[in-house]
Design a protein around this motif. Structure first.
Motif, PDB file in Angstrom:
ATOM      1  N   ILE A 109      46.909  48.577  36.527  1.00  0.00           N
ATOM      2  CA  ILE A 109      46.657  49.928  35.993  1.00  0.00           C
ATOM      3  C   ILE A 109      45.203  50.063  35.552  1.00  0.00           C
ATOM      4  CG2 ILE A 109      47.204  51.518  34.104  1.00  0.00           C
ATOM      5  CD1 ILE A 109      50.081  50.415  34.213  1.00  0.00           C
ATOM      6  N   LEU A 110      44.675  49.040  34.899  1.00  0.00           N
ATOM      7  CA  LEU A 110      43.276  49.071  34.455  1.00  0.00           C
ATOM      8  C   LEU A 110      42.316  49.128  35.649  1.00  0.00           C
ATOM      9  CD1 LEU A 110      43.321  46.473  31.525  1.00  0.00           C
ATOM     10  CD2 LEU A 110      43.211  48.961  31.360  1.00  0.00           C
ATOM     11  N   LEU A 111      42.628  48.392  36.704  1.00  0.00           N
ATOM     12  CA  LEU A 111      41.798  48.454  37.913  1.00  0.00           C
ATOM     13  C   LEU A 111      41.853  49.845  38.532  1.00  0.00           C
ATOM     14  CD1 LEU A 111      42.484  45.052  39.737  1.00  0.00           C
ATOM     15  CD2 LEU A 111      40.375  45.774  38.625  1.00  0.00           C
ATOM     16  N   LEU A 112      43.024  50.446  38.510  1.00  0.00           N
ATOM     17  CA  LEU A 112      43.166  51.803  39.055  1.00  0.00           C
ATOM     18  C   LEU A 112      42.330  52.796  38.256  1.00  0.00           C
ATOM     19  CD1 LEU A 112      44.580  53.589  41.145  1.00  0.00           C
ATOM     20  CD2 LEU A 112      46.451  53.880  39.503  1.00  0.00           C
ATOM     21  N   VAL A 113      42.336  52.661  36.934  1.00  0.00           N
ATOM     22  CA  VAL A 113      41.504  53.520  36.077  1.00  0.00           C
ATOM     23  C   VAL A 113      40.034  53.327  36.407  1.00  0.00           C
ATOM     24  CG1 VAL A 113      40.746  53.922  33.699  1.00  0.00           C
ATOM     25  CG2 VAL A 113      43.181  53.612  34.196  1.00  0.00           C
ATOM     26  N   LEU A 114      39.633  52.070  36.576  1.00  0.00           N
ATOM     27  CA  LEU A 114      38.233  51.764  36.907  1.00  0.00           C
ATOM     28  C   LEU A 114      37.838  52.399  38.232  1.00  0.00           C
ATOM     29  CD1 LEU A 114      35.746  50.008  36.026  1.00  0.00           C
ATOM     30  CD2 LEU A 114      36.660  48.235  37.523  1.00  0.00           C
ATOM     31  N   ILE A 115      38.696  52.283  39.224  1.00  0.00           N
ATOM     32  CA  ILE A 115      38.400  52.804  40.560  1.00  0.00           C
ATOM     33  C   ILE A 115      38.368  54.323  40.571  1.00  0.00           C
ATOM     34  CG2 ILE A 115      39.303  52.994  42.915  1.00  0.00           C
ATOM     35  CD1 ILE A 115      40.463  50.131  42.470  1.00  0.00           C
ATOM     36  N   LYS A 116      39.349  54.939  39.921  1.00  0.00           N
ATOM     37  CA  LYS A 116      39.498  56.397  39.986  1.00  0.00           C
ATOM     38  C   LYS A 116      38.493  57.145  39.119  1.00  0.00           C
ATOM     39  CE  LYS A 116      42.438  58.465  41.710  1.00  0.00           C
ATOM     40  NZ  LYS A 116      42.488  59.125  43.037  1.00  0.00           N
ATOM     41  N   HIS A 117      38.076  56.540  38.020  1.00  0.00           N
ATOM     42  CA  HIS A 117      37.246  57.268  37.066  1.00  0.00           C
ATOM     43  C   HIS A 117      35.828  56.704  36.932  1.00  0.00           C
ATOM     44  CE1 HIS A 117      40.630  59.737  35.803  1.00  0.00           C
ATOM     45  NE2 HIS A 117      41.364  58.632  35.749  1.00  0.00           N
ATOM     46  N   PHE A 141      36.590  46.336  44.084  1.00  0.00           N
ATOM     47  CA  PHE A 141      37.665  46.506  43.108  1.00  0.00           C
ATOM     48  C   PHE A 141      38.926  47.085  43.737  1.00  0.00           C
ATOM     49  CE2 PHE A 141      34.086  46.197  40.091  1.00  0.00           C
ATOM     50  CZ  PHE A 141      34.605  45.191  39.282  1.00  0.00           C
ATOM     51  N   LEU A 142      38.779  47.886  44.779  1.00  0.00           N
ATOM     52  CA  LEU A 142      39.950  48.357  45.518  1.00  0.00           C
ATOM     53  C   LEU A 142      40.658  47.165  46.168  1.00  0.00           C
ATOM     54  CD1 LEU A 142      41.731  50.614  46.600  1.00  0.00           C
ATOM     55  CD2 LEU A 142      40.101  50.901  48.498  1.00  0.00           C
ATOM     56  N   GLY A 143      39.884  46.263  46.756  1.00  0.00           N
ATOM     57  CA  GLY A 143      40.456  45.053  47.330  1.00  0.00           C
ATOM     58  C   GLY A 143      41.136  44.196  46.272  1.00  0.00           C
ATOM     59  N   SER A 144      40.532  44.122  45.086  1.00  0.00           N
ATOM     60  CA  SER A 144      41.132  43.364  43.986  1.00  0.00           C
ATOM     61  C   SER A 144      42.452  43.974  43.547  1.00  0.00           C
ATOM     62  CB  SER A 144      40.169  43.311  42.794  1.00  0.00           C
ATOM     63  OG  SER A 144      38.989  42.617  43.128  1.00  0.00           O
ATOM     64  N   LEU A 145      42.504  45.304  43.507  1.00  0.00           N
ATOM     65  CA  LEU A 145      43.744  45.987  43.159  1.00  0.00           C
ATOM     66  C   LEU A 145      44.838  45.667  44.176  1.00  0.00           C
ATOM     67  CD1 LEU A 145      45.459  48.009  41.568  1.00  0.00           C
ATOM     68  CD2 LEU A 145      44.381  49.853  42.887  1.00  0.00           C
ATOM     69  N   VAL A 185      28.082  51.089  33.969  1.00  0.00           N
ATOM     70  CA  VAL A 185      29.056  50.461  34.866  1.00  0.00           C
ATOM     71  C   VAL A 185      29.470  49.092  34.344  1.00  0.00           C
ATOM     72  CG1 VAL A 185      29.426  49.526  37.187  1.00  0.00           C
ATOM     73  CG2 VAL A 185      28.278  51.724  36.900  1.00  0.00           C
ATOM     74  N   PHE A 186      28.500  48.298  33.918  1.00  0.00           N
ATOM     75  CA  PHE A 186      28.815  46.951  33.451  1.00  0.00           C
ATOM     76  C   PHE A 186      29.732  46.979  32.237  1.00  0.00           C
ATOM     77  CE2 PHE A 186      27.927  43.254  30.757  1.00  0.00           C
ATOM     78  CZ  PHE A 186      28.306  42.244  31.637  1.00  0.00           C
ATOM     79  N   ILE A 187      29.454  47.862  31.290  1.00  0.00           N
ATOM     80  CA  ILE A 187      30.283  47.943  30.081  1.00  0.00           C
ATOM     81  C   ILE A 187      31.712  48.356  30.425  1.00  0.00           C
ATOM     82  CG2 ILE A 187      30.647  49.254  27.944  1.00  0.00           C
ATOM     83  CD1 ILE A 187      27.578  49.256  27.621  1.00  0.00           C
ATOM     84  N   GLN A 188      31.846  49.314  31.356  1.00  0.00           N
ATOM     85  CA  GLN A 188      33.187  49.732  31.768  1.00  0.00           C
ATOM     86  C   GLN A 188      33.943  48.588  32.441  1.00  0.00           C
ATOM     87  OE1 GLN A 188      33.516  54.066  33.231  1.00  0.00           O
ATOM     88  NE2 GLN A 188      31.360  53.578  33.539  1.00  0.00           N
ATOM     89  N   VAL A 189      33.259  47.851  33.309  1.00  0.00           N
ATOM     90  CA  VAL A 189      33.891  46.700  33.966  1.00  0.00           C
ATOM     91  C   VAL A 189      34.282  45.654  32.931  1.00  0.00           C
ATOM     92  CG1 VAL A 189      33.483  44.751  35.515  1.00  0.00           C
ATOM     93  CG2 VAL A 189      32.753  47.044  36.186  1.00  0.00           C
TER      94      VAL A 189
END
Length: 205
Positions: A86-94, A108-112, A41-45
């Motif tokens: 878009i990057l936040l959406l990828v993070l949230i969805k995947h 992260f949804l709130g951040s988006l 998770v940390f690496i993806q973030v």
């Protein structure tokens, strides 16, 4: 005082906030996860919210599409913010579809939502402080984790509230934002996070 303002501006750069959030969360909950899950998770973030946006920023600067370091010009903000959304959406969805972490998912949804609001405000020629937006959302996140896990983070919360004030003052002192831009940055950072409490935090009680 000027050096303090500069220090806090760099320390609470908007691109660092998601990393702080993730580190703080796993410091509190590391006993509930396997190490490889935390690293994943940390690496993806780190990649999606920091390294890729920085790479895009320097790419746009090399192409002459961005001329200022802090994205002072309203027009220069639109493309980076859209890409970041878009990057936040990828993070949230995947990223959070494999390992379910409601606290981070809703942060992260709130951040988006905050980024999308910032984009909409740009269409009306209103530039908000992304620094203030970021540190405000971090403060709300720490408060929510404190409430969710029934752990007192009084000193951390007090420090973040003080830091929010210093960051806001630094943006005003540097004349990079108006008072309304700083105020709206705070509201845009806080409001989505608080509204999402009704989805994940309040029902937990």
């Amino acid at each position: 005082m000027k050096k303090l303002f500069v220090l806090f501006s760099y320390a609470f750069n908007p691109l660092l906030i998601p990393v702080y959030v993730t580190l703080f969360y796993f410091m509190i909950t590391m006993n509930y996860f396997y190490k490889h899950e935390i690293y994943l998770v940390f690496i993806q973030v780190l990649i999606l919210t920091m390294l890729l946006p920085i790479s895009l920023f320097y790419l746009l600067r090399s192409l002459g599409l961005i001329r200022t370091k802090m994205l002072i010009d309203r027009r220069e903000r639109k493309l980076p913010l859209a890409f970041y959304a878009i990057l936040l959406l990828v993070l949230i969805k995947h990223s959070f579809s494999v390992l379910v972490i409601p606290e981070l998912y809703y942060y992260f949804l709130g951040s988006l939502i905050s980024i999308l609001i910032a984009l909409v405000l740009l269409l009306f020629n209103q530039k908000i402080s992304l620094h203030v937006m970021g540190v405000s959302s971090l403060t709300v996140f720490v408060i929510s984790i404190s409430a969710y896990y029934h752990v007192s983070f009084l000193y951390s919360i007090a420090f973040l509230i003080l830091s929010s004030g210093i960051v806001a003052s630094s943006r005003l002192q540097a004349k990079e934002h108006s008072l309304s831009g700083v105020f709206l940055g705070s509201i845009v950072g806080v409001l989505p996070q608080v509204l999402l409490w009704f989805v994940w935090l309040i029902p937990a009680f």
